[in-house]
Design a protein around this motif. Structure first.
Motif, mmCIF file in Angstrom:
data_model
loop_
_atom_site.group_PDB
_atom_site.id
_atom_site.type_symbol
_atom_site.label_atom_id
_atom_site.label_comp_id
_atom_site.label_asym_id
_atom_site.label_seq_id
_atom_site.Cartn_x
_atom_site.Cartn_y
_atom_site.Cartn_z
ATOM 1 N N UNK A 1 43.872 -10.307 -24.223
ATOM 2 C CA UNK A 1 43.723 -11.209 -25.349
ATOM 3 C C UNK A 1 45.297 -11.658 -25.605
ATOM 4 N N UNK A 2 46.355 -11.024 -25.139
ATOM 5 C CA UNK A 2 47.693 -11.342 -25.230
ATOM 6 C C UNK A 2 47.884 -12.646 -24.429
ATOM 7 N N UNK A 3 48.177 -13.712 -24.839
ATOM 8 C CA UNK A 3 48.200 -14.979 -24.139
ATOM 9 C C UNK A 3 49.642 -14.974 -23.356
ATOM 10 N N UNK A 4 50.479 -14.353 -23.819
ATOM 11 C CA UNK A 4 51.767 -14.212 -23.013
ATOM 12 C C UNK A 4 51.428 -13.697 -21.770
ATOM 13 N N UNK A 5 50.885 -12.428 -21.637
ATOM 14 C CA UNK A 5 50.557 -11.709 -20.294
ATOM 15 C C UNK A 5 49.447 -12.629 -19.500
ATOM 16 N N UNK A 6 48.477 -13.409 -20.383
ATOM 17 C CA UNK A 6 47.701 -14.040 -19.462
ATOM 18 C C UNK A 6 48.464 -15.195 -18.745
ATOM 19 N N UNK A 7 49.364 -15.807 -19.551
ATOM 20 C CA UNK A 7 50.356 -16.993 -18.839
ATOM 21 C C UNK A 7 51.028 -16.526 -17.647
ATOM 22 N N UNK A 8 51.319 -15.224 -17.633
ATOM 23 C CA UNK A 8 52.384 -14.625 -16.652
ATOM 24 C C UNK A 8 51.418 -14.230 -15.249
ATOM 25 N N UNK A 9 50.141 -13.984 -15.579
ATOM 26 C CA UNK A 9 49.036 -13.597 -14.733
ATOM 27 C C UNK A 9 48.148 -14.573 -13.973
ATOM 28 N N UNK A 10 47.706 -15.590 -14.814
ATOM 29 C CA UNK A 10 46.800 -16.443 -14.318
ATOM 30 C C UNK A 10 47.005 -17.783 -14.129
ATOM 31 N N UNK A 11 46.616 -18.487 -13.118
ATOM 32 C CA UNK A 11 46.460 -19.872 -12.918
ATOM 33 C C UNK A 11 45.099 -20.538 -13.592
ATOM 34 N N UNK A 12 44.397 -19.744 -13.769
ATOM 35 C CA UNK A 12 42.949 -20.239 -14.337
ATOM 36 C C UNK A 12 42.722 -19.372 -15.268
ATOM 37 N N UNK A 13 41.942 -19.656 -16.404
ATOM 38 C CA UNK A 13 41.460 -18.619 -17.400
ATOM 39 C C UNK A 13 39.982 -19.110 -17.692
ATOM 40 N N UNK A 14 39.294 -18.253 -17.973
ATOM 41 C CA UNK A 14 37.920 -18.555 -18.650
ATOM 42 C C UNK A 14 37.635 -17.882 -19.719
ATOM 43 N N UNK A 15 37.042 -18.697 -20.618
ATOM 44 C CA UNK A 15 37.040 -18.203 -22.115
ATOM 45 C C UNK A 15 35.269 -17.966 -22.298
ATOM 46 N N UNK A 16 34.976 -16.682 -22.541
ATOM 47 C CA UNK A 16 33.638 -16.561 -22.808
ATOM 48 C C UNK A 16 33.425 -16.373 -24.178
ATOM 49 N N UNK A 17 32.130 -16.916 -24.746
ATOM 50 C CA UNK A 17 31.719 -16.887 -26.207
ATOM 51 C C UNK A 17 30.103 -16.783 -26.006
ATOM 52 N N UNK A 18 29.585 -16.229 -27.138
ATOM 53 C CA UNK A 18 28.092 -16.242 -27.154
ATOM 54 C C UNK A 18 27.474 -15.700 -25.807
ATOM 55 N N UNK A 19 27.923 -14.991 -24.964
ATOM 56 C CA UNK A 19 27.261 -14.748 -23.686
ATOM 57 C C UNK A 19 27.434 -15.538 -22.506
ATOM 58 N N UNK A 20 28.377 -16.595 -22.719
ATOM 59 C CA UNK A 20 28.378 -17.537 -21.687
ATOM 60 C C UNK A 20 29.974 -18.367 -21.625
#
Length: 50
Positions: free
Chosen positions: A6-25
């Motif tokens: 959930x730390x967006x700075x870590x995500x920015x360093x690691x990922x080229x693509x992100x997937x956001x999940x909500x409500x089971x999808x």
């Protein structure tokens, strides 16, 4: 590789693509900046967006 983070700075360093999940999808998928700007993502995680 799958990383759950959930730390967006870590995500920015690691990922080229992100997937956001909500409500089971998948709510959004793509580059971090595009996903973070998505009104549905903002509403789900920040409440009503004005």
């Amino acid at each position: 590789m799958l990383v759950v983070e959930h730390d967006m700075e870590i995500v920015r360093e690691l990922a080229d693509e992100v997937v956001v999940l909500a409500g089971g999808g998948v709510l959004a998928r793509g580059p971090l900046d595009a996903v973070a700007a998505d009104p549905a993502v903002r509403a789900a995680y920040l409440g009503a967006v004005r």
